[in-house]
Design an enzyme around this catalytic site. Structure first.
Site, PDB file in Angstrom:
ATOM      1  N   ASP A  30       0.858  -1.182   0.000  1.00 60.71           N
ATOM      2  CA  ASP A  30       0.000   0.000   0.000  1.00 60.71           C
ATOM      3  C   ASP A  30       0.897   1.234   0.000  1.00 60.71           C
ATOM      4  O   ASP A  30       1.925   1.261   0.689  1.00 60.71           O
ATOM      5  CB  ASP A  30      -0.935   0.017   1.220  1.00 60.71           C
ATOM      6  CG  ASP A  30      -2.009   1.082   1.032  1.00 60.71           C
ATOM      7  OD1 ASP A  30      -2.796   0.936   0.088  1.00 60.71           O
ATOM      8  OD2 ASP A  30      -2.017   2.080   1.775  1.00 60.71           O
TER       9      ASP A  30
HETATM   10  C1  LIG Z   1       2.962   8.612  -5.375  1.00 64.59           C
HETATM   11  C2  LIG Z   1       2.716   7.637  -6.491  1.00 64.59           C
HETATM   12  C3  LIG Z   1       1.762   6.632  -6.347  1.00 64.59           C
HETATM   13  N1  LIG Z   1       1.569   5.755  -7.397  1.00 64.59           N
HETATM   14  C4  LIG Z   1       0.546   4.670  -7.315  1.00 64.59           C
HETATM   15  C5  LIG Z   1       1.079   3.367  -6.752  1.00 64.59           C
HETATM   16  C6  LIG Z   1      -0.197   2.645  -6.415  1.00 64.59           C
HETATM   17  O1  LIG Z   1      -0.638   1.925  -7.554  1.00 64.59           O
HETATM   18  C7  LIG Z   1      -1.168   3.785  -6.091  1.00 64.59           C
HETATM   19  C8  LIG Z   1      -1.514   3.798  -4.617  1.00 64.59           C
HETATM   20  O2  LIG Z   1      -2.619   2.988  -4.416  1.00 64.59           O
HETATM   21  P1  LIG Z   1      -2.554   1.612  -3.601  1.00 64.59           P
HETATM   22  O3  LIG Z   1      -3.813   1.486  -2.843  1.00 64.59           O
HETATM   23  O4  LIG Z   1      -1.270   1.494  -2.863  1.00 64.59           O
HETATM   24  O5  LIG Z   1      -2.487   0.499  -4.725  1.00 64.59           O
HETATM   25  P2  LIG Z   1      -3.532   0.226  -5.891  1.00 64.59           P
HETATM   26  O6  LIG Z   1      -4.917   0.581  -5.439  1.00 64.59           O
HETATM   27  O7  LIG Z   1      -3.023   0.886  -7.143  1.00 64.59           O
HETATM   28  O8  LIG Z   1      -3.403  -1.337  -6.122  1.00 64.59           O
HETATM   29  P3  LIG Z   1      -3.582  -2.515  -5.030  1.00 64.59           P
HETATM   30  O9  LIG Z   1      -4.208  -1.897  -3.792  1.00 64.59           O
HETATM   31  O10 LIG Z   1      -4.455  -3.512  -5.721  1.00 64.59           O
HETATM   32  O11 LIG Z   1      -2.182  -3.023  -4.779  1.00 64.59           O
HETATM   33  O12 LIG Z   1      -0.513   5.002  -6.418  1.00 64.59           O
HETATM   34  C9  LIG Z   1       2.283   5.854  -8.593  1.00 64.59           C
HETATM   35  O13 LIG Z   1       2.059   5.068  -9.533  1.00 64.59           O
HETATM   36  N2  LIG Z   1       3.233   6.835  -8.721  1.00 64.59           N
HETATM   37  C10 LIG Z   1       3.481   7.736  -7.717  1.00 64.59           C
HETATM   38  O14 LIG Z   1       4.351   8.617  -7.901  1.00 64.59           O
END
Ligand SMILES: Cc1cn([C@H]2C[C@H](O)[C@@H](COP(=O)(O)OP(=O)(O)OP(=O)(O)O)O2)c(=O)[nH]c1=O
EC number: 3.6.1.9
Length: 207
Positions: free
Chosen positions: A88
């Site tokens: 997460d």
């Molecule tokens: C800060 C930042 C976040 N993110 C993304 C990563 C995660 O995919 C998302 C945060 O949400 P999460 O809830 O961590 O993950 P998700 O909902 O995408 O997938 P899952 O819960 O099924 O694992 O933000 C980026 O891609 N680049 C960035 O610079």
């Protein structure tokens, strides 16, 4: 009980394309464990923060809950048991937890808050396998340049902010906002690879 490398493969329980991409980047052999198509357990874990929940506690709790949920799904499905990786990522500034923006206004508001300041990106990674629940949380500092209202509006008119914590993707157009980072670029993207590799080795996955 350490994982006996059956076929060195693990399960990734995540819908995040970034997490898939990052695991592939370092040659981790994984299979996707999709939680959503499971008739018995249609819901995923809630990512709602408790009132005044500390951001570090929040991100660790949600990563762990995702892993415990995925491990239960795996056992019910009677798939071969392998380590399950979940994670997460959240963005925090002034003690606030910035999740994924629900709409254009929220994205504009989030980026306005991050403009010209330093915030933290917290990514917690969990590995569940038999009675094992390993976890690590990586914290990075990200400093944004001062963003003009036009730049924020133009960015929020793209699809990029809406599936990402904090409403931006450092791996995408938002790289143009980032003046400085301290920590892990892969961790900001959603999976700190150095820390994740160590966690998988601890679970007995030969990396
Ligand atoms: C800060 C930042 C976040 N993110 C993304 C990563 C995660 O995919 C998302 C945060 O949400 P999460 O809830 O961590 O993950 P998700 O909902 O995408 O997938 P899952 O819960 O099924 O694992 O933000 C980026 O891609 N680049 C960035 O610079």
């Amino acid at each position: 009980m350490p994982y006996k490398p059956l076929d060195n493969k693990i399960y990734l329980a995540s819908k995040s394309p970034r997490r898939r991409e990052l695991l592939r980047q370092v040659g981790v052999d994984f299979e996707l464990l999709s939680l959503r198509s499971d008739p018995a357990r249609g819901v995923d874990v809630s990512e709602e923060a408790y009132p005044n929940e500390d951001p570090l506690a929040y991100v660790a709790r949600v990563a762990n809950e995702k892993g415990a949920f995925a491990w239960n799904v795996l056992q019910m499905r009677r798939h071969p048991l392998r380590p399950v990786l979940t994670a997460d990522t959240t963005v925090t500034i002034d003690g606030l937890i910035l999740g994924k923006p629900e709409n254009h206004e929220e994205a504009v508001e989030m980026l306005g808050r991050l403009s010209g300041r330093t915030h933290q990106v917290l990514t917690s990674v969990a590995v569940h396998y038999t009675d094992m629940a390993l976890q690590v949380t990586q914290v990075s500092d990200v400093r944004f340049a001062k963003l003009s209202p036009d730049a924020i509006k133009a960015y929020c008119a793209t699809p990029e902010p809406y599936d990402k914590a904090g409403g931006y993707g450092i791996q995408g157009l938002a790289a143009l906002f980032v003046e400085h980072i301290e920590g892990s670029h892969s961790g900001i993207m959603g999976l700190p690879l150095f820390e994740t590799a160590n966690l998988l080795r601890k679970a007995g996955v030969p990396l």
